[in-house]
Design an enzyme around this catalytic site. Structure first.
Site: not given
Length: 527
Positions: A178, A185, A470, A472
């Site tokens: 995922g 980040y 995306l 978050y």
């Protein structure tokens, strides 16, 4: 006539009840057995249904967000903990035969629980067993299965070398599947970009169970889509081949915290220009949270400046004294360490913690949580920063992480991957709110606080569209339900992907024209 009508209605109700009860866990298990994936007994270590004694344990082991671990949370018909690639195809055959939706879980850190919840009959394919990591120092690459965690990946790299690392997230229990597919980040993003910017290969299984083991067989369009467009919209990613990045033998970390009374407002003002423009070896995150003030009952904001420099402490001090002298960073604030030890520092472990903790895939502290995000393109004025800090105190409970851009993030074009948030951004904002108390009223209160703070920030962040990240995940910005139509998908699609959304739709319409892979925020097909 009246008796006939009653009889017909009775037949109809029986028919509806029967159709609704056909797709249950036992029916699904019979299909799995018939396909040869599971032995007839219900104690298999592959397929777990609610009557298995281990079902709850297997389901809950990768649910970090207690909002989706309640008695009222819809449960899957089964959790299929596949052990090899062919078993995935077998499970998908039952999904097609029974018209049961499938959700794919690697780490389980989807903040809206979309990898293990649904409002229609569904089962979970859990990638927990796919955790192989093969580091090749000769090529400077590694293959990592999608069920591995980034903590495991970091550990396996450090097992072989202290001069290579990989740019990815801060939470060691994040699943690779995922995390990478949404962007990724990390503290080295100003130097090397995101995780997806350093992915050079992948493998994927489509809805028919066909296996594509590399980017050549899957095609460049699909390879593009699963590097930032959310792979769960296109298939089940088996893993990623990544390019390792050089790191020095010693890096330097530091944290300096100042409250509003200690001059935090001026420091935040300066951080906005410093953090995106300084040496790209430097990454300084700003965290804002509420703490007790100096007076009884008083609340104030603590601004924490947490940084890493890819080099020694002397160079760190030179850069900080040149570009951010207002912070007054001292040598005693700095700690030199190996890059792998900095991973533990950013994850919140005490300095000196053995790196073996990165192999622990269990979520240590499960909480109720909500996340939201924003992008800031223009520096916020001192007057407006003051208003923001006061609003944080008023709202309470909400924390904010400001992650700086600049460096490599401003050099990669917005269309190179589906992740579009590149040049033009000063920093990204993550809104965090966590709580431990259960109850619908409590949850409603905390969610309203997060939404209130997010709403207050509207004038200071991106617009038309107001962008979001995306990874978050935030259902507040739009949901396509279980149908995920093109019109509904455009709402959140433009926010997450901007102009890249239309290309994602085109790829989805070719590779998954029946919209087999769908969730509340998946890429829709064009109809």
């Amino acid at each position: 006539m009246e008796n006939i009508l009653v009889f017909c209605l009775l037949l109809l109700s029986v028919s509806v009840a029967t159709s609704q009860s056909v797709i249950d866990s036992a029916t699904f298990l019979r299909c799995i057995v018939r396909q040869g994936l599971n032995p007839p007994d219900q104690t298999s270590e592959v397929t777990y249904i609610p009557t298995n004694s281990s079902f709850a344990t297997v389901l809950r082991r990768r649910i970090p967000n207690l909002r989706f671990d309640k008695p009222t949370t819809p449960k899957p018909l089964a959790v299929v903990t596949v052990k090899n690639w062919s078993q995935i195809g077998t499970a998908l055959a039952c999904s097609r035969e029974l018209s049961v939706q499938v959700r794919i879980r690697s780490g389980g850190h989807d903040f809206e629980g979309l990898s293990y919840t649904s409002t229609v009959p569904f089962f979970v394919i859990d990638m927990f067993s796919f955790r192989s990591i093969d580091v090749n120092l000769t090529e400077g690459t590694a293959w990592v299965d999608s069920g591995a965690t980034i903590g495991e990946l970091y550990y396996r790299i450090a097992e072989k070398t202290n001069v290579f690392g990989f740019p990815a997230g801060l939470t060691p229990t994040l699943g690779v599947g995922g995390h990478f597919s949404g962007g990724g980040y990390g503290t080295m993003m100003r130097k090397y970009g995101l995780s997806v910017d350093n992915v050079v290969g992948s493998g994927i299984i489509d809805s028919n169970g066909n296996i594509y083991t590399d980017r050549v067989s899957m095609g460049e369009d699909l390879f593009w889509a699963i590097r930032g467009g959310g792979a769960a919209s296109f298939g089940i990613v088996l893993g990623y081949r990544i390019r390792l990045v050089p790191v020095p033998e010693r890096v330097t970390v530091f944290t300096v915290g100042k409250t509003v009374g200690e001059g935090a407002l001026d420091l935040i003002m300066k951080w906005q220009s410093f953090a995106p423009s300084t040496d790209r070896n430097m990454f300084v995150k700003l965290s804002l949270k509420i703490v007790n003030g100096t007076k009884p009952g008083e609340k104030t904001v603590l601004a924490s400046f947490t940084g890493i420099y890819l080099g020694g402490s002397s160079k760190t001090l030179n850069v900080m004294n040149r570009d951010f002298p207002e912070l007054k960073l001292k040598r005693t604030d700095c700690t030199e360490m190996r890059w792998i030890d900095s991973v533990l520092f950013w994850a919140g472990y005490p300095i000196g913690t053995p790196t073996s903790v990165l192999l622990d895939t269990a979520v240590a502290n499960k909480l109720f949580m909500k996340r939201k995000s924003d992008y800031v393109k223009r520096a916020i004025s001192r007057t407006d920063l003051d208003l923001i800090l006061k609003k944080l105190v008023q709202v309470e409970k909400v924390e904010m992480n400001w992650n700086p851009y600049g460096g490599r993030m401003g050099e990669i074009t917005s269309s190179r991957t589906p992740f579009p948030h590149r040049a033009g951004n000063l920093f990204n904002i993550e809104y965090l709110i966590d709580w431990s108390e259960a109850g619908d009223a409590v949850e409603k209160d905390y969610l309203s606080r997060a939404r209130e703070m997010h709403g207050f920030m509207t004038p200071y962040v991106s617009s038309n569209p107001r962008e979001a990240y995306l990874n978050y995940r935030d259902l507040d910005i739009g949901s396509g339900g279980n149908s995920t139509t093109y019109e509904g998908g455009k709402v959140y699609g433009a926010i997450y992907f901007k102009d890249n959304f239309e290309r994602l739709v085109n790829i989805k319409s070719i590779y998954d024209e029946i919209n087999f892979w769908r969730n509340e925020q998946s890429i829709p097909v064009r109809k």
